[in-house]
Each structure stands twice: as C-alpha cells, then as structure tokens.
Write a protein that holds these residues in place. Structure first.
Motif, short mmCIF file in Angstrom:
data_model
loop_
_atom_site.label_atom_id
_atom_site.label_comp_id
_atom_site.label_asym_id
_atom_site.label_seq_id
_atom_site.Cartn_x
_atom_site.Cartn_y
_atom_site.Cartn_z
N TYR A 1 0.81 -1.22 0.00
CA TYR A 1 0.00 0.00 0.00
C TYR A 1 0.85 1.27 0.00
N ASP A 2 0.48 2.24 -0.83
CA ASP A 2 1.20 3.51 -0.94
C ASP A 2 0.18 4.65 -0.83
N ALA A 3 0.19 5.34 0.33
CA ALA A 3 -0.82 6.36 0.60
C ALA A 3 -0.79 7.51 -0.42
N ASN A 4 0.39 7.80 -0.98
CA ASN A 4 0.47 8.90 -1.95
C ASN A 4 -0.33 8.60 -3.21
N ILE A 5 -0.24 7.35 -3.66
CA ILE A 5 -0.97 6.97 -4.86
C ILE A 5 -2.47 6.96 -4.58
N THR A 6 -2.85 6.37 -3.45
CA THR A 6 -4.27 6.33 -3.08
C THR A 6 -4.86 7.73 -3.01
N ARG A 7 -4.14 8.62 -2.33
CA ARG A 7 -4.64 10.00 -2.21
C ARG A 7 -4.77 10.68 -3.56
N ALA A 8 -3.77 10.50 -4.44
CA ALA A 8 -3.79 11.18 -5.74
C ALA A 8 -4.95 10.69 -6.61
N ILE A 9 -5.21 9.38 -6.58
CA ILE A 9 -6.29 8.89 -7.45
C ILE A 9 -7.65 9.21 -6.84
N LEU A 10 -7.75 9.19 -5.51
CA LEU A 10 -9.02 9.58 -4.87
C LEU A 10 -9.32 11.05 -5.15
N ASP A 11 -8.30 11.85 -5.15
CA ASP A 11 -8.48 13.26 -5.45
C ASP A 11 -8.97 13.44 -6.89
N ALA A 12 -8.32 12.75 -7.83
CA ALA A 12 -8.74 12.83 -9.24
C ALA A 12 -10.17 12.33 -9.39
N CYS A 13 -10.52 11.29 -8.64
CA CYS A 13 -11.86 10.72 -8.74
C CYS A 13 -12.91 11.70 -8.20
N ALA A 14 -12.59 12.35 -7.09
CA ALA A 14 -13.52 13.33 -6.53
C ALA A 14 -13.71 14.50 -7.52
N SER B 1 -6.62 11.67 -24.84
CA SER B 1 -7.02 11.43 -26.23
C SER B 1 -8.38 12.06 -26.55
N ARG B 2 -9.03 12.58 -25.52
CA ARG B 2 -10.31 13.28 -25.72
C ARG B 2 -10.10 14.79 -25.57
N HIS B 3 -10.66 15.56 -26.54
CA HIS B 3 -10.48 17.00 -26.48
C HIS B 3 -11.80 17.74 -26.33
N THR B 4 -12.90 17.08 -26.74
CA THR B 4 -14.22 17.68 -26.66
C THR B 4 -14.58 17.98 -25.19
N GLY B 5 -15.14 19.15 -24.97
CA GLY B 5 -15.60 19.48 -23.61
C GLY B 5 -14.48 19.41 -22.60
N TYR B 6 -13.31 19.86 -23.04
CA TYR B 6 -12.08 19.81 -22.23
C TYR B 6 -12.27 20.51 -20.87
N ASP B 7 -11.78 19.83 -19.82
CA ASP B 7 -11.89 20.37 -18.45
C ASP B 7 -10.50 20.30 -17.80
N ALA B 8 -9.87 21.46 -17.65
CA ALA B 8 -8.48 21.52 -17.17
C ALA B 8 -8.33 20.92 -15.77
N ASN B 9 -9.37 21.01 -14.95
CA ASN B 9 -9.25 20.46 -13.58
C ASN B 9 -9.08 18.95 -13.59
N ILE B 10 -9.83 18.28 -14.48
CA ILE B 10 -9.74 16.83 -14.57
C ILE B 10 -8.37 16.43 -15.14
N THR B 11 -7.97 17.12 -16.21
CA THR B 11 -6.67 16.81 -16.83
C THR B 11 -5.55 16.97 -15.81
N ARG B 12 -5.57 18.07 -15.06
CA ARG B 12 -4.51 18.29 -14.06
C ARG B 12 -4.52 17.21 -12.99
N ALA B 13 -5.72 16.85 -12.52
CA ALA B 13 -5.81 15.86 -11.43
C ALA B 13 -5.29 14.49 -11.87
N ILE B 14 -5.63 14.08 -13.09
CA ILE B 14 -5.18 12.75 -13.51
C ILE B 14 -3.69 12.78 -13.89
#
Lengths: 136, 136, 136, 136
Positions: free
Chosen positions: A81-94, C76-89
């Motif tokens: 388990y790596d808390a940094n990865i979990t936090r980063a993907i949970l943040d992206a998911c939120a 690979s998707r550009h339609t309806g681009y959302d910078a917050n999602i791109t940054r988070a992932i």
C-alpha cells in the motif's frame, strides 16, 4: 456483499486504512463507472437535435467511467500500500465526479439517465472525500 | 439497483435483447471483475511459500478482471448494437470465468478469497451463457 | 505516428493545450502502461524465492498500468475539455510513475524487465510533468 | 521498441507462442485502442448535423478501444498461459476490429480521423488473425 467479503478476507493487515470506508468507496466507484458508461451511451441515443448540447456530458461521463474504474482497482489492492498513490487517485476521482455530476445535473430535468447518473456521481464523490478524510 | 435504472432509462429501443438478462450479466461482470482484482492481490499477500503455487491463479484473476470489465462496458452500451461483437465478448467472458473459477476452486479450501472469487466466476459465467442463449 | 495523426485530425480547436506535449504524453502513457503490465507478469515468473521481495513492485506495476491507461484515454479526448480533470489525472499519473519507477529501480540490477520498466516510468513521469507545466 | 524489450526479457519460456507475432499484435492493439478513443471523440466534435450519422461509429470505436486494450494486457502476460483465453479474446478483438474498421471506412472520405482509424483497425485485425493462425 461480495465486495465486503473480498475486502474482509484479505490475508494481511490493512494498516491505518478504515475497511468500511474502503468498501463503501469501492462500491460507489463500481456503480458510478457503470452509470457513466450507460449515461454516455443513452445521451448518444437521444433525438438528433438534443445530442449537440450533450457533447460535454458524454465526454465527462467517459472520463468519469475511466477514473472510477481505475480507482476501484487501486482500492481493491492492499499489498504494498502507498498512501500517496491512493490520495492522488481519490483526489482525481472526486474532481471528475464533481464535474460530471454538475454536468449531468444540468440535463437532469430533461433526461432521466442524467438525473440518476448525477446522483451516482454525488455519492461517489462523497465516498472518495470521506475516504480521503479517513486517510488523514 | 442503479444498473437496473440505467438500463431502463435508455431512451431508445433495445431490440431483440432481453433487458433482465442484460442487467443480470452487467451486475455479475461488475462483481466478478472486482472479486478477481481483489483475489489476485490477496494471493500476493499470502505467506512466501504459498505464492509460487498461486501464480496461475493470479494470472487468471487478472485476465478475468480485464475481460469482465470490458464485457460490462459493452453490455452497458445499446446504441448501434452489433450482435456479433456482443456474442464474441460474452463468449470470451464465459471462457475466462470458467478457467478462473476452476483455478480459484483448486485453492478454495486453503484460501477464503479464492473460494468467494470462484463463486463470483461461476455466477458470471452462468450470466454470460444465459445471455448468449437469449441472443440466439 | 498514428497518435500524432489522430491528435492532428481533431476537427475542433484544442484551445490552450500544446498539441506536441499532449502527443508525447499519450505515447509515454501507452508505453508505460504496457511495460508495467508486462513487468508485473515477468516478476511473477521469477524463481520462487525471488517473488516475495517483488510483491511491492508487482503492486506498483499494476496501479501504474491502470492510471497510465486512464490518463492516455483522457488525453485522447479534447471535446468538452476540463483543465481540472486533466490536471488531477496528470498529477496522479506523475505520482504513480515516480513511485513505480523508484520501486522498479531497486530491482533493476537483478531483473532486466525492472530496469526497462523503470525507464518507461521515468519518461512517462517527465511527460506528465511537462504537460502539467504547459497547462499552467 | 519498449514492447519488444519487455517481451524479450520475460524470464521464463513462452512455450509454443511466436514472440514476434505477439509483439506485433500487442503494438497494433495499443495503436488501435488509442485511435478508437480519439476517433470517438473527434466524431463528437464534428458539426451538429454530422453527429447523428456518426452514432454507430462512436459506439464501435468505444467497444473497439475497450477490447483492444484488454487484448493488449492479456497478450502482455505469459505466466500461466491459457490458450483458450488467448484465442477467445483474439477472436473477439478481430470481430470488433472488422466491424469498427467497416464503420469507420464508411466515413473515411468525409472525416480524416475515420480514415486513419479504419486503417488502424485493419492492421489490428490482421495482427490478431495472424497470431490466431500461429497459435494453431
């Protein structure tokens, strides 16, 4: 139920992590991913003159389905388990659930699939934030 | 429940397809995919001398998780339905669920996660075969 | 090459986004996702007494494969681009590539697949950070 | 190049499988999956009155992206190899690439992204069939 059983039968320690919050988050990610895939497709089947205004909704749905599916997988793994990865993907998911929930909500009064999908996004966002809070 | 609602709110005709068999199959694919991801990881956390004999189980789990997740997505889309694609992926899903269920069953008496995962594989295989039958 | 062509034929404006940085990042995500899936499996095929110390490596590989694959799709998707999602992932992708690259590097002298995979992780992390920088 | 290296550094025997055909097929699956994700999104960005006739194309693209990505992962794993699973997913991949290639071809003269994507589908279908042939 199977999710709960699978998390409970993990043969090693889960460490600091709150098992119930993990289970809830996995389940919401599963539900939200499926709802988003189905909502994108349902949007595509609306009458010709409706589709153009659903472009952003379809795109959000697809991003949300992908991130929720990945979050579910990462939360289903406990080894190394790596808390940094979990936090980063949970943040992206939120973030993606918030954005997709907002977008679906805009079409909720016209399209039942968008209303139900918006709800799934809200619940998934909440489950992610709750788990983020539990991780400290 | 959300799966049922999403399939029911699809705004166009589903054609020849039996909605209840589709819903059941989507749900079993979701459950089986998560169980397989979790079982692969649980196998990895077993004591050092157990892991080598779980190699094939882990590999089957990962293939099964991937194919079930893809089958779930394809079944969640109804627009531009193509029976050849549906049949081919349902067939692949039934094959991998059979193989993974058999492999997990071999370890079911020693590992609770394998026992539960084998059951999820059986139910998913059945749901795939039932839907294949309904498609004719 | 196909990636470049596909990004270049997108029929609408990409807005603020630097196409070359997007293309590079998509390509590195594709390469890194495949390398991580293959490295996890190669680790699983090492001699019995090696596998236990590769547990964390296998887990990192699988998380990294999932997040890279999702990042590739979102970019690979550009339609309806959302910078917050791109940054988070992109942020999640950089985090997991750093972690997986570090872990693979620990085994690089013993296992050629870990050495190559570590390199793929480094290059993908760089591509993500570069694109994050370009997004401002 | 990284794909080739990763397949070559697999530490155990690949058995009956032709490494070069596997490498080619993994690469074509990667390229086709990305092209299909990008083509679906590019279709969505076409002018309002074009989108309705691209419905089936978008749907095929999404199924094709999912199946190609799963095929790539399964081919990237060699441990505990099961020829039945490999054959079933290669068959599903060839079916979806044929269908998606045909659909994209219909729009190739109007949309450059469909033309390029159709080509990627053809090459991926060929690589799948070639590998199926090599498996016997």
């Amino acid at each position: 139920m199977t999710v709960t059983e699978m998390v409970r039968t993990y043969p090693a320690d889960l460490g600091e992590v709150d098992r119930d919050a993990v289970i809830r988050c996995i389940e919401q990610c599963m539900i939200c991913a499926q709802a988003c895939t189905a909502c994108a497709d349902a949007c595509m089947s609306e009458p010709d003159d409706e589709i153009p205004m659903l472009r952003k909704c379809i795109r959000s749905n697809e991003d949300c389905a992908d991130i929720c599916a990945t979050t579910e997988r990462i939360l289903s793994r406990h080894t190394g388990y790596d808390a940094n990865i979990t936090r980063a993907i949970l943040d992206a998911c939120a973030v993606v659930c918030r954005s997709c929930g907002d977008e679906c909500e805009r079409h909720a009064s016209r399209h039942e699939h968008c209303r139900i999908c918006a709800e799934a996004c809200r619940q998934c966002e909440n489950a992610c934030r709750e788990l983020l809070g539990a991780l400290g």
